[in-house]
Design an enzyme around this catalytic site. Structure first.
Site, PDB file in Angstrom:
ATOM      1  N   ASP A   1     -10.403   2.603   2.539  1.00 35.63           N
ATOM      2  CA  ASP A   1     -10.672   1.935   3.817  1.00 35.63           C
ATOM      3  C   ASP A   1     -11.553   2.793   4.740  1.00 35.63           C
ATOM      4  OD1 ASP A   1      -9.296  -0.396   3.235  1.00 35.63           O
ATOM      5  OD2 ASP A   1      -7.399   0.352   4.043  1.00 35.63           O
TER       6      ASP A   1
ATOM      7  N   LYS B   1       0.806  -1.229   0.000  1.00 32.09           N
ATOM      8  CA  LYS B   1       0.000   0.000   0.000  1.00 32.09           C
ATOM      9  C   LYS B   1       0.846   1.290   0.000  1.00 32.09           C
ATOM     10  CE  LYS B   1      -4.069  -1.929   2.327  1.00 32.09           C
ATOM     11  NZ  LYS B   1      -5.097  -1.702   3.345  1.00 32.09           N
TER      12      LYS B   1
END
Ligand code: ATR
Length: 285
Positions: free
Chosen positions: A111, A75
């Protein structure tokens, strides 16, 4: 007649190392099928060493993907290699969703949106509090802190075993975020309307500490971003003590939706059928 790029179906990926545990192919596969869209979504395992070359292939079109999801441990690197990371990614220093647009690689992090959409769906009104307590200061905690702050909750208390990590997040996310060591838990829970576990405590059947949730506001919501098991030991305790609980599965499902819409052009729905599909998969393992 259009050229082949116009007529070929879009392909998207999830990449991680390892990636075989990812449930994203199930989620996106379900949406592709139920929305009757042409396209594919598949897991591609890429080592950290090979990740820059994978992104280069995405950018120059040689890999034939329109974008994809990025999971652990890529990420941070995905954020760094993107041409156009958005503000959410910039602040987190990490991206989980990539897409090509006008020849440039765009990146965001969904998220936090997954976290808030899950609570909005299952416990509307969760945000009508001035005080939230977030347990944990790891990677997963960041998006939750950002999302809760951006929802307007005034005081956000981050509790972590290693208090230095909580302090780092308080510095990063601004004056509304406060850091505390574990023993401060009961005190900072006083009157809080939201309690979030972002640690691995109680994951996969591990033991979890006993927590007295009674200092929370009577109408507080307790949620866990862990979803294996669906009802974590912390959620079970909170429920037994009379609090509303929300499991973490919806966060996984909702975080997937923005990417799907970018790659395949339709906003998908998070519904009970999808939830049941993932639960059945969890039960089978
Ligand atoms: P993730 O990216 O999934 O959040 P992480 O960065 O390893 O994973 O963070 C895990 C979180 O769980 C951290 O907040 C960690 O606390 P430390 O920062 O002190 O390590 C917390 N955690 C894990 N096991 C724990 C335990 N046994 N007791 C308390 N906290 C724990």
């Amino acid at each position: 007649m259009g050229d082949s790029r116009e007529t070929s179906a879009p392909n998207a990926f999830v990449t991680g190392y390892p990636v075989k545990h990812s449930r994203s192919p199930l989620i996106h596969g379900h949406w592709l099928r139920t929305l009757h869209l042409a396209g594919s979504y598949r897991a591609v395992e890429v080592t950290p060493e090979d990740f820059p070359a994978f992104i280069a292939g995405l950018k120059d079109g040689s890999s034939d993907f329109v974008g994809g999801n990025v999971t652990i441990p890529h990420k941070e690197m995905a954020f760094k290699l993107a041409d156009r990371p958005d503000d959410l990614s910039e602040e987190l220093g990490a991206s989980n969703t990539l897409w090509l647009e006008d020849g440039l690689l765009h990146a965001t992090n969904t998220d936090g949106r997954g976290f808030t959409a899950n609570l909005d769906e299952r416990q509307a009104g969760w945000d009508s509090t001035d005080r939230a307590v977030i347990l944990g200061a790891g990677g997963a905690s960041r998006a939750v802190i950002q999302a809760v702050r951006d929802r307007g909750i005034r005081e956000i208390h981050v509790i972590n075993r290693t208090v230095a990590r909580a302090r780092e997040l308080a510095d990063r996310f601004g004056p509304r975020v406060h850091a505390h060591p574990m023993p401060a838990l009961a005190e900072v829970m006083q009157g809080a309307g939201l309690f979030v576990n972002t640690t691995s405590l109680g994951m996969d059947g591990e033991e979890a500490p006993l927590i007295d949730f009674s200092p929370l506001a009577g109408n507080a919501v307790v949620t866990d971003i862990v979803y294996v098991p669906l009802k974590t030991p912390l959620l079970a305790q909170a429920e037994q003590q009379g609090f509303a609980i929300v499991d973490g599965l919806g966060m996984l499902l909702h975080q997937a939706a923005p990417g799907f819409e970018k790659w395949f052009g339709k906003r998908p729905k998070v519904d009970e059928m999808l939830r049941a599909l993932i639960i059945a998969d969890m039960d089978g393992h």
